[in-house]
Design an enzyme around this catalytic site. Structure first.
Site, PDB file in Angstrom:
ATOM      1  N   LYS A 225      -5.204   3.608  37.034  1.00 14.17           N
ATOM      2  CA  LYS A 225      -6.012   2.842  36.075  1.00 14.17           C
ATOM      3  C   LYS A 225      -7.083   3.764  35.494  1.00 14.17           C
ATOM      4  O   LYS A 225      -8.067   4.091  36.153  1.00 14.17           O
ATOM      5  CB  LYS A 225      -6.694   1.649  36.761  1.00 14.17           C
ATOM      6  CG  LYS A 225      -7.323   0.733  35.732  1.00 14.17           C
ATOM      7  CD  LYS A 225      -8.591   0.063  36.190  1.00 14.17           C
ATOM      8  CE  LYS A 225      -9.844   0.790  35.912  1.00 14.17           C
ATOM      9  NZ  LYS A 225     -10.248   0.947  34.508  1.00 14.17           N
TER      10      LYS A 225
ATOM     11  N   GLY B 252     -18.838   6.568  39.457  1.00 13.99           N
ATOM     12  CA  GLY B 252     -20.234   6.525  39.894  1.00 13.99           C
ATOM     13  C   GLY B 252     -20.396   6.014  41.317  1.00 13.99           C
ATOM     14  O   GLY B 252     -19.506   5.363  41.882  1.00 13.99           O
TER      15      GLY B 252
ATOM     16  N   GLU C 132     -14.602  10.445  44.786  1.00 12.83           N
ATOM     17  CA  GLU C 132     -15.247  11.575  44.093  1.00 12.83           C
ATOM     18  C   GLU C 132     -16.356  10.975  43.257  1.00 12.83           C
ATOM     19  O   GLU C 132     -16.092  10.359  42.216  1.00 12.83           O
ATOM     20  CB  GLU C 132     -14.235  12.286  43.178  1.00 12.83           C
ATOM     21  CG  GLU C 132     -13.104  12.970  43.902  1.00 12.83           C
ATOM     22  CD  GLU C 132     -13.544  14.216  44.662  1.00 12.83           C
ATOM     23  OE1 GLU C 132     -14.654  14.718  44.408  1.00 12.83           O
ATOM     24  OE2 GLU C 132     -12.774  14.661  45.524  1.00 12.83           O
TER      25      GLU C 132
ATOM     26  N   GLU D 238     -28.836  10.813  38.895  1.00 13.31           N
ATOM     27  CA  GLU D 238     -27.879  11.417  37.961  1.00 13.31           C
ATOM     28  C   GLU D 238     -28.059  10.753  36.603  1.00 13.31           C
ATOM     29  O   GLU D 238     -27.753   9.572  36.454  1.00 13.31           O
ATOM     30  CB  GLU D 238     -26.458  11.178  38.490  1.00 13.31           C
ATOM     31  CG  GLU D 238     -25.388  11.832  37.637  1.00 13.31           C
ATOM     32  CD  GLU D 238     -23.979  11.437  38.053  1.00 13.31           C
ATOM     33  OE1 GLU D 238     -23.703  10.225  38.194  1.00 13.31           O
ATOM     34  OE2 GLU D 238     -23.142  12.338  38.226  1.00 13.31           O
TER      35      GLU D 238
ATOM     36  N   GLU E  92     -11.449   2.232  30.998  1.00 13.79           N
ATOM     37  CA  GLU E  92     -11.093   1.387  29.846  1.00 13.79           C
ATOM     38  C   GLU E  92     -11.577   1.991  28.531  1.00 13.79           C
ATOM     39  O   GLU E  92     -11.087   1.646  27.462  1.00 13.79           O
ATOM     40  CB  GLU E  92     -11.662  -0.038  30.027  1.00 13.79           C
ATOM     41  CG  GLU E  92     -13.161  -0.124  30.288  1.00 13.79           C
ATOM     42  CD  GLU E  92     -13.520  -0.010  31.768  1.00 13.79           C
ATOM     43  OE1 GLU E  92     -12.911   0.818  32.475  1.00 13.79           O
ATOM     44  OE2 GLU E  92     -14.423  -0.738  32.222  1.00 13.79           O
TER      45      GLU E  92
ATOM     46  N   GLU F 211     -22.378   3.658  42.597  1.00 15.40           N
ATOM     47  CA  GLU F 211     -22.419   2.204  42.826  1.00 15.40           C
ATOM     48  C   GLU F 211     -21.015   1.599  42.759  1.00 15.40           C
ATOM     49  O   GLU F 211     -20.668   0.706  43.540  1.00 15.40           O
ATOM     50  CB  GLU F 211     -23.385   1.512  41.859  1.00 15.40           C
ATOM     51  CG  GLU F 211     -24.853   1.789  42.181  1.00 15.40           C
ATOM     52  CD  GLU F 211     -25.172   1.716  43.696  1.00 15.40           C
ATOM     53  OE1 GLU F 211     -24.698   0.795  44.377  1.00 15.40           O
ATOM     54  OE2 GLU F 211     -25.894   2.603  44.188  1.00 15.40           O
ATOM     55  N   THR F 212     -20.195   2.100  41.821  1.00 11.46           N
ATOM     56  CA  THR F 212     -18.808   1.593  41.776  1.00 11.46           C
ATOM     57  C   THR F 212     -18.058   2.049  43.021  1.00 11.46           C
ATOM     58  O   THR F 212     -17.270   1.286  43.600  1.00 11.46           O
ATOM     59  CB  THR F 212     -18.078   2.092  40.509  1.00 11.46           C
ATOM     60  OG1 THR F 212     -18.969   2.063  39.410  1.00 11.46           O
ATOM     61  CG2 THR F 212     -16.865   1.251  40.206  1.00 11.46           C
ATOM     62  N   GLY F 213     -18.327   3.280  43.445  1.00 11.87           N
ATOM     63  CA  GLY F 213     -17.684   3.795  44.654  1.00 11.87           C
ATOM     64  C   GLY F 213     -17.968   2.916  45.869  1.00 11.87           C
ATOM     65  O   GLY F 213     -17.101   2.674  46.705  1.00 11.87           O
TER      66      GLY F 213
ATOM     67  N   CYS G 208     -19.912  15.724  36.355  1.00  8.67           N
ATOM     68  CA  CYS G 208     -20.409  15.351  37.686  1.00  8.67           C
ATOM     69  C   CYS G 208     -21.164  16.494  38.338  1.00  8.67           C
ATOM     70  O   CYS G 208     -22.120  16.284  39.074  1.00  8.67           O
ATOM     71  CB  CYS G 208     -19.244  14.928  38.575  1.00  8.67           C
ATOM     72  SG  CYS G 208     -17.957  16.186  38.709  1.00  8.67           S
TER      73      CYS G 208
END
Ligand code: NAD
Ligand code: BTL
Length: 488
Positions: free
Chosen positions: A174, A228, A249, A384, A177, A230-232, A283
């Site tokens: 995926k 990122g 990552e 970041e 988007e 927070e998504t990780g 990154c």
């Protein structure tokens, strides 16, 4: 080119019929309309990958044959590199030169894993028991969910696709988007190379719907995520439902340490590249510069002079050195860090605003920005920003440089500049990060592992470690002289 999802060997639209408009961040023009998949589509893709793994031939295909198909993808990428690079520039805003470099790196990644596919035949180990043989083998993990970001759309996808296929897994990828176009195109090339249907599936759509389903699904055995922090965290939490393997990552705030004995001109030149390459949307960007006291003022002056010359523009224009940021939201986020820095008492010495040039007004541009007088405790130093924003701190001793550089929740990458190689080695061994560059910044390649310490992630991509992530380890013990135990 198809503008569809690829599920079980078929190019399909979203079950809901929804679509998403993809825009060029340089001018906000519409460049494509793609399906907006949701949980239903992601579930179909997972089912296809599960069926292909459990009942298909892929994992039983000799590793040499799988390797040949993965290498074939490398050839097809090279054949179509111009088209792929143009799509990447349209979609992400990066310069065409950068995109062409990415395509050549991507082909190398497929070639490297194609070659590595049949190199690990397992290992006999010394069994302590009589009349026995013990062997350790690596097997594919199973169904892999792969979620990628927008800043290096196809490059980050290739670090996942190539080793997963080489190791005999099936997968659902995926892409972000915002930037799905090159991942759609490479899925076509994977199909053209002859990878069997159901093995590699592509689903498009928002992270909250499709990505979340991949992370949660109990039919997925491994989730590999780049994005990122927070998504990780959400991905890791979702993955705990069936204790699937995870590879994360994540972000970085990467120190670039310049000692007074460094080659001055080279260190200035590369400090610019470290932070402003791809508008800082990297990154491992060297967004945190640490300069030794005695050269601080001279170094800053030279940096500012050259920063003012950076040419922003259309990625398709040969004279452009840096493109736009990816989106309006991201531009606003970077802008907000300038306010934060000023409030924190850092000294804004160049940039800090949107450019005024007429031809840049439709794009998401931000001027390369430098803050001096920064303290490690500041938010602009610790967080970041993922934009063209450099913070500069001073240090006096080697010990202080190390202490400041390690004072971060991140541990992705960093660099040390000095002509004293013993000092470089001492510092690099003290830095708590996955990559340390000595007298350089940014190199990464297929042969060397990439990943972070601390909150920069879990696991490694690239190198042989990047292939091992996509394997389970099995111990096979054989009793060569079986006999009753007569215990019961
Ligand atoms: N360490 C590395 O090698 C590396 C490489 C590139 C980018 N990055 C990091 O990526 C970040 C920038 O990328 P981004 O803005 O696309 O990151 P992001 O975390 O916003 O999104 C990354 C991907 O996660 C998906 N996603 C969003 N919510 C999700 C959810 N709840 N469950 C599952 N998936 C979800 C998104 O759709 C996208 O595909 C930066 O922090 C950067 O440092 C890290
Ligand atoms: C890993 N790298 C450097 C290619 C891209 C990071 O955003």
């Amino acid at each position: 080119m198809n503008k569809k999802m690829y599920i079980n060997g078929q190019w399909v639209t979203a079950t809901s019929g929804q679509t998403r408009t993809i825009i060029n961040p340089f001018n906000q023009e519409q460049i494509a309309e793609v399906p907006e998949g949701d949980e239903t589509d992601a579930q179909s893709a997972v089912d296809a990958a599960r069926n292909a793994f459990d009942h298909g031939e892929w994992r039983h295909t000799p590793a040499t044959e799988r390797g040949k198909l993965v290498s074939k993808v490398a050839e097809l990428i090279e054949r179509d590199q111009q088209e792929l690079a143009e799509l990447e520039t349209l979609d992400s805003g990066k310069t065409l030169t950068e995109s062409l470099d990415d395509m050549s790196d991507i082909a190398e990644v497929f070639r490297y894993y194609g070659g590595l596919a049949d190199k690990d035949g397992g290992e006999m180990i010394e069994s302590p028991l009589p009349d026995s043989r013990s062997k350790v083998v690596r097997e594919p993990v199973g169904v892999c969910g792969q979620i990628t970001p927008w800043n290096y759309p196809l490059l980050q996808a290739s670090w996942k696709l190539a080793p997963a296929l080489a190791a005999g897994n099936t997968l659902v990828i995926k892409p972000s988007e915002i930037t799905p176009l090159t991942t759609i195109k490479v899925t076509e090339l994977i199909e053209e190379a002859g990878v069997p249907k159901g093995v590699a599936n592509l689903v498009l759509g928002s992270g909250a719907k499709t990505g979340q389903l991949l992370a949660e699904s109990h039919s997925v055995d491994l989730i590999s995520f780049t994005g990122g922090v927070e998504t990780g965290r959400k991905v890791m939490t979702a993955a705990s439902g069936n204790f699937k393997k995870i590879a994360l990552e994540l972000g970085g705030k990467n120190p670039n340490i310049v000692f007074a004995d460094a080659d001055f001109e080279t260190a200035v030149d590369q400090a610019l590249n470290a932070v402003f390459f791809h508008a800082g949307q990297v990154c491992s960007a060297g967004a945190r510069l640490l300069v030794q006291d005695s050269i601080h003022d001279e170094f800053v002056e030279a940096l500012v002079e050259r920063t003012k010359q950076i040419k922003l523009g259309n990625g398709f224009d040969d004279s452009t050195q840096s493109g736009p940021l990816i989106s309006k939201e991201h531009l606003e986020k970077v802008e907000s860090y300038v306010d934060i820095g000023v409030k924190e008492g850092a000294n804004l010495i160049v940039g800090g605003k949107r450019p005024e040039a007429e031809e840049l007004q439709s794009g998401f541009f931000f001027e390369p920005t430098i803050f001096t007088n920064c303290e490690t405790s500041m938010q602009i130093v610790q967080e970041e920003t993922f934009g063209p924003l450099l913070t500069i701190e001073r240090f006096s001793t080697e010990q202080q440089a190390v202490q400041l550089a390690n004072d971060s929740k991140y541990g992705l990458a960093g660099a040390v500049w000095t002509t004293d190689i013993r000092k470089a080695e001492r510092v690099s061994s003290e830095l708590r990060m996955g990559t340390v560059w000595i007298n350089d910044f940014h190199p990464y390649f297929a042969q060397a592992p990439w990943g972070g310490y601390k909150s920069s992630g879990i696991g490694r991509e690239l190198g042989k470690q990047g292939l091992e992530e996509y394997t389970e380890v099995k111990h096979v013990f054989e009793n060569t002289n079986p006999a009753p135990l007569n215990w019961f």
